[in-house]
Motif scaffolding. Sequence first.
Motif, PDB file in Angstrom:
ATOM      1  N   SER A  59       0.654  -1.067  -0.408  1.00 39.10           N
ATOM      2  CA  SER A  59       0.147   0.252   0.170  1.00 39.10           C
ATOM      3  C   SER A  59       1.353   0.826   0.013  1.00 39.10           C
ATOM      4  O   SER A  59       2.371   1.078   0.401  1.00 39.10           O
ATOM      5  N   PRO A  60       0.027   2.494  -0.612  1.00 39.93           N
ATOM      6  CA  PRO A  60       0.852   3.384  -0.398  1.00 39.93           C
ATOM      7  C   PRO A  60       1.817   4.759   0.951  1.00 39.93           C
ATOM      8  O   PRO A  60       3.121   4.258   0.622  1.00 39.93           O
ATOM      9  N   TRP A  65       1.193  -4.772   3.045  1.00 40.26           N
ATOM     10  CA  TRP A  65       1.712  -5.978   1.863  1.00 40.26           C
ATOM     11  C   TRP A  65       1.211  -6.814   1.411  1.00 40.26           C
ATOM     12  O   TRP A  65       0.534  -8.154   2.147  1.00 40.26           O
ATOM     13  N   THR A  66       0.519  -7.188   0.174  1.00 37.03           N
ATOM     14  CA  THR A  66       0.011  -8.053  -0.895  1.00 37.03           C
ATOM     15  C   THR A  66       0.858  -9.255  -0.994  1.00 37.03           C
ATOM     16  O   THR A  66       1.219  -9.009  -2.502  1.00 37.03           O
ATOM     17  N   ARG A 108       6.640  -9.247  14.962  1.00 36.57           N
ATOM     18  CA  ARG A 108       5.516  -9.265  16.475  1.00 36.57           C
ATOM     19  C   ARG A 108       4.902  -7.335  15.742  1.00 36.57           C
ATOM     20  O   ARG A 108       4.155  -7.336  16.939  1.00 36.57           O
ATOM     21  N   THR A 109       5.521  -6.638  15.342  1.00 39.69           N
ATOM     22  CA  THR A 109       4.702  -5.504  14.199  1.00 39.69           C
ATOM     23  C   THR A 109       3.059  -5.991  13.341  1.00 39.69           C
ATOM     24  O   THR A 109       2.569  -4.550  13.197  1.00 39.69           O
ATOM     25  N   VAL A 110       2.873  -7.097  12.985  1.00 43.29           N
ATOM     26  CA  VAL A 110       2.271  -7.676  12.420  1.00 43.29           C
ATOM     27  C   VAL A 110       0.310  -7.527  13.462  1.00 43.29           C
ATOM     28  O   VAL A 110       0.483  -8.628  13.794  1.00 43.29           O
ATOM     29  N   VAL A 124      -0.458  -6.972   7.729  1.00 42.21           N
ATOM     30  CA  VAL A 124      -1.147  -6.109   7.563  1.00 42.21           C
ATOM     31  C   VAL A 124      -0.090  -5.851   9.171  1.00 42.21           C
ATOM     32  O   VAL A 124      -0.235  -6.216   9.457  1.00 42.21           O
ATOM     33  N   PHE A 125       0.728  -4.449   9.033  1.00 44.09           N
ATOM     34  CA  PHE A 125       1.459  -4.028  10.144  1.00 44.09           C
ATOM     35  C   PHE A 125       1.067  -2.868  10.807  1.00 44.09           C
ATOM     36  O   PHE A 125       0.210  -2.529  10.146  1.00 44.09           O
ATOM     37  N   LYS A 126       1.211  -2.240  12.093  1.00 44.13           N
ATOM     38  CA  LYS A 126       1.246  -1.876  12.808  1.00 44.13           C
ATOM     39  C   LYS A 126       1.855  -0.659  11.960  1.00 44.13           C
ATOM     40  O   LYS A 126       0.640   0.872  12.723  1.00 44.13           O
ATOM     41  N   GLY A 127       2.552  -0.637  11.458  1.00 44.31           N
ATOM     42  CA  GLY A 127       3.850   0.549  11.569  1.00 44.31           C
ATOM     43  C   GLY A 127       4.127   0.520   8.885  1.00 44.31           C
ATOM     44  O   GLY A 127       3.661  -0.862   9.423  1.00 44.31           O
TER      45      GLY A 127
END
Length: 179
Positions: A59-60, A65-66, A108-110, A124-127
Amino acid sequence: AAQTQRLIFASAGFHEGNRFWTIARPDHLQFEPFWETLVGIDPKTGAYIPALATSWEHSPDYKRWTFRLRKGVQFHFGYGEFTSQDVKLSQSLLVRKDSTATLRALWRTVAEVETPDKYTAVIVFKGPIMPPSMLFAASRSGDLRMISKAQWDKEGIEGFDRRPAGTGPFMYDGRKTGL
């Protein structure tokens, strides 16, 4: 006629075991013949190339991340086709309490792993996670090895320890220590 070919991997000093989430790099070298990763590395150029993922995009904001997954890849020992559910399980192992994986802090940031269909996994990450870090983590340089959810659901950690099903060019046959 089918032929049996055997790869014998011998090394001193490796942490021995199949729980990739409790073994830090470079000890993952022992897994490469039977466990594959989402992203490959071109041995001539060092560029990231498709492996179990045929393509990827972000994503922008670099939080989503796909990964589009290769269709028809079969797990060893009859555990069926590799799908997005296997990606979700594999990532979840890296964040267990017993994880000592080299990149466990990144995993762990997922926030979640979405599985919109069999052949799409969205991490999908938190940041934001920039491309060099994400591609490194999803390649054989990182910790994320694709394992069979079907095997995990049927046999649990005991079956996984005894005979892990992978998708690589070689099938796991066993381990002998102290030779």
